[in-house]
Design an enzyme around this catalytic site. Structure first.
Site, PDB file in Angstrom:
ATOM      1  N   ASP A  33       0.858  -1.173   0.000  1.00  0.00           N
ATOM      2  CA  ASP A  33       0.000   0.000   0.000  1.00  0.00           C
ATOM      3  C   ASP A  33       0.913   1.247   0.000  1.00  0.00           C
ATOM      4  OD1 ASP A  33      -2.492   1.504   0.825  1.00  0.00           O
ATOM      5  OD2 ASP A  33      -1.286   1.809   2.616  1.00  0.00           O
ATOM      6  N   ILE A  34       0.373   2.398  -0.377  1.00  0.00           N
ATOM      7  CA  ILE A  34       1.234   3.598  -0.421  1.00  0.00           C
ATOM      8  C   ILE A  34       1.031   4.493   0.821  1.00  0.00           C
ATOM      9  CG2 ILE A  34       1.782   5.708  -1.690  1.00  0.00           C
ATOM     10  CD1 ILE A  34       1.228   4.228  -4.287  1.00  0.00           C
ATOM     11  N   ASP A  35      -0.137   5.167   0.880  1.00  0.00           N
ATOM     12  CA  ASP A  35      -0.332   6.147   1.963  1.00  0.00           C
ATOM     13  C   ASP A  35      -0.470   5.452   3.317  1.00  0.00           C
ATOM     14  OD1 ASP A  35      -0.927   8.997   0.650  1.00  0.00           O
ATOM     15  OD2 ASP A  35      -1.785   7.435  -0.624  1.00  0.00           O
ATOM     16  N   ASP A 211      -2.309  -0.253   5.778  1.00  0.00           N
ATOM     17  CA  ASP A 211      -2.581   0.429   7.054  1.00  0.00           C
ATOM     18  C   ASP A 211      -4.038   0.729   7.308  1.00  0.00           C
ATOM     19  OD1 ASP A 211      -2.656   2.418   4.935  1.00  0.00           O
ATOM     20  OD2 ASP A 211      -2.770   3.896   6.538  1.00  0.00           O
TER      21      ASP A 211
HETATM   22  O1  LIG Z   1      -4.450   2.817  -0.444  1.00  0.00           O
HETATM   23  P1  LIG Z   1      -3.530   3.959  -0.113  1.00  0.00           P
HETATM   24  O2  LIG Z   1      -2.318   4.001  -0.987  1.00  0.00           O
HETATM   25  O3  LIG Z   1      -3.176   4.011   1.318  1.00  0.00           O
HETATM   26  O4  LIG Z   1      -4.377   5.269  -0.437  1.00  0.00           O
HETATM   27  C1  LIG Z   1      -5.505   5.572   0.402  1.00  0.00           C
HETATM   28  C2  LIG Z   1      -5.885   7.013   0.221  1.00  0.00           C
HETATM   29  O5  LIG Z   1      -4.732   7.788   0.546  1.00  0.00           O
HETATM   30  C3  LIG Z   1      -4.832   9.202   0.424  1.00  0.00           C
HETATM   31  O6  LIG Z   1      -5.575   9.697   1.523  1.00  0.00           O
HETATM   32  C4  LIG Z   1      -4.953   9.441   2.762  1.00  0.00           C
HETATM   33  O7  LIG Z   1      -3.660  10.046   2.771  1.00  0.00           O
HETATM   34  C5  LIG Z   1      -3.635  11.496   2.711  1.00  0.00           C
HETATM   35  C6  LIG Z   1      -2.186  11.945   2.625  1.00  0.00           C
HETATM   36  O8  LIG Z   1      -1.468  11.481   3.714  1.00  0.00           O
HETATM   37  C7  LIG Z   1      -4.345  12.031   3.961  1.00  0.00           C
HETATM   38  O9  LIG Z   1      -4.366  13.448   3.925  1.00  0.00           O
HETATM   39  C8  LIG Z   1      -5.776  11.478   3.993  1.00  0.00           C
HETATM   40  O10 LIG Z   1      -6.417  11.875   5.209  1.00  0.00           O
HETATM   41  C9  LIG Z   1      -5.775   9.950   3.931  1.00  0.00           C
HETATM   42  O11 LIG Z   1      -7.101   9.437   3.840  1.00  0.00           O
HETATM   43  C10 LIG Z   1      -5.392   9.598  -0.906  1.00  0.00           C
HETATM   44  O12 LIG Z   1      -5.664  10.980  -0.913  1.00  0.00           O
HETATM   45  C11 LIG Z   1      -6.606   8.788  -1.326  1.00  0.00           C
HETATM   46  O13 LIG Z   1      -6.941   9.078  -2.678  1.00  0.00           O
HETATM   47  C12 LIG Z   1      -6.285   7.304  -1.209  1.00  0.00           C
HETATM   48  O14 LIG Z   1      -7.398   6.521  -1.573  1.00  0.00           O
HETATM   49 MG    MG Z   2      -2.897   3.205   3.076  1.00  0.00          MG
END
Ligand SMILES: O=P(O)(O)OC[C@H]1O[C@H](O[C@H]2O[C@H](CO)[C@@H](O)[C@H](O)[C@H]2O)[C@H](O)[C@@H](O)[C@@H]1O
Ligand code: MG
Length: 270
Positions: A33-35, A211
């Site tokens: 996963d990224i974020d 996460d």
């Molecule tokens: O599946 P992921 O790679 O974890 O992506 C999930 C979402 O991540 C992002 O939102 C999340 O991260 C942001 C930056 O840290 C944060 O501001 C936000 O509150 C989080 O929900 C992204 O913007 C989404 O498009 C993704 O789906």
């Molecule tokens: Mg994530």
């Protein structure tokens, strides 16, 4: 101090993971996963920082695993690609609805005019909610309330109603301070299953690291296939992940260690 020595005692699963990947690079496939997993969470979607070394470490680990490394993210494919340029990894975007395999072929859900109209009305209906951010991802849309937590319930109601209006091809996806409407065609677990059918990944055991709620489907898939599932960060909700990691920084340390450990230095990784 080495990257591994910087890990907390609670990151035992990560030390173990490093040993497995260094010792048995032909046995495992890595799904990341990224974020919140590779990258620290930030106040807004565009405020994230990608450490320069992460790009080259991912590339080195991918090479070490014979290319059996994929990103599995809620981000759109073009956005995620920009984060890791010039490298391009196999990737599933929009929580599984966009897919680019090791052969580079893309298979993606496209947005419909009706969904474009929903996104427009979502923007209009939330314009008064100061701090709420609408992230347009094409065939998916995210409504973020990290800067406006008081709106969580109101936003959930609006997003639930729009998800219902969008019909069975879309689904509401809650996440960290966010409600998303994403295509229902595939989740992250199904994306990982698709990767495992590709020659580069086939026959390997999946290691899934994430996460958030959207990662649960890939944790379940990894568990069912005899692989490993690791949830990063504090656990405010139930998880089916079998192991945990303290932070994205621990994951980056693990990747840096694998990237810099040559095959004949395996023992020193333990
Ligand atoms: O599946 P992921 O790679 O974890 O992506 C999930 C979402 O991540 C992002 O939102 C999340 O991260 C942001 C930056 O840290 C944060 O501001 C936000 O509150 C989080 O929900 C992204 O913007 C989404 O498009 C993704 O789906
Ligand atoms: Mg994530």
């Amino acid at each position: 101090m080495t990257e591994l020595e910087k890990l907390r005692p609670s990151d035992a699963a990560i030390r173990h993971l490093v040993r497995r990947l260094v010792d048995e690079p032909d046995r495992w496939a890595l799904f990341l996963d990224i974020d919140g997993t590779l990258i620290d969470l930030a106040a807004t979607p565009d405020a994230i920082q990608v450490p320069l070394s992460l790009r080259s470490d991912l590339s080195a680990v991918s090479a070490r695993l014979g290319g059996a490394l994929a990103l599995v993210t809620g981000r759109s494919l073009p956005y995620a690609d920009r984060l890791f340029a010039p490298h391009r990894f196999p990737i599933a975007g929009l929580h599984g609805a966009q897919f680019r395999g090791a052969d580079g072929k893309v298979n993606a859900v496209v947005e419909t005019p009706a969904f474009a109209d929903i996104k427009l009305r979502l923007l209009q209906q939330t314009a008064w909610m100061e701090g709420v951010l609408i992230e347009d991802k094409g065939a998916a849309v995210a409504a973020h309330y990290r800067l406006a937590p008081a709106y969580d319930k109101a936003l959930e109601q609006i997003m639930r109603a729009f998800a219902e209006e969008a019909g069975p091809d879309w689904v509401l996806q809650p996440g960290k301070m966010v409600f998303e409407i994403r295509p229902s065609r595939a989740d992250k677990g199904e994306a990982v299953a698709s990767f495992l059918e590709e020659p580069v990944f086939a026959g390997r055991l999946p290691i899934t690291i994430g996460d958030d709620l959207t990662d649960e489907s890939m944790f379940a898939l990894a568990n069912a296939r005899g692989g490993k599932s690791i949830r990063v960060g504090s656990l405010s909700t139930e998880t089916c992940a079998l192991a945990k990691a303290s932070s994205p920084s621990a994951i980056r340390s693990a990747l840096a260690t694998i990237a810099s450990t040559s095959a004949d230095r395996t023992a020193s990784a333990s």
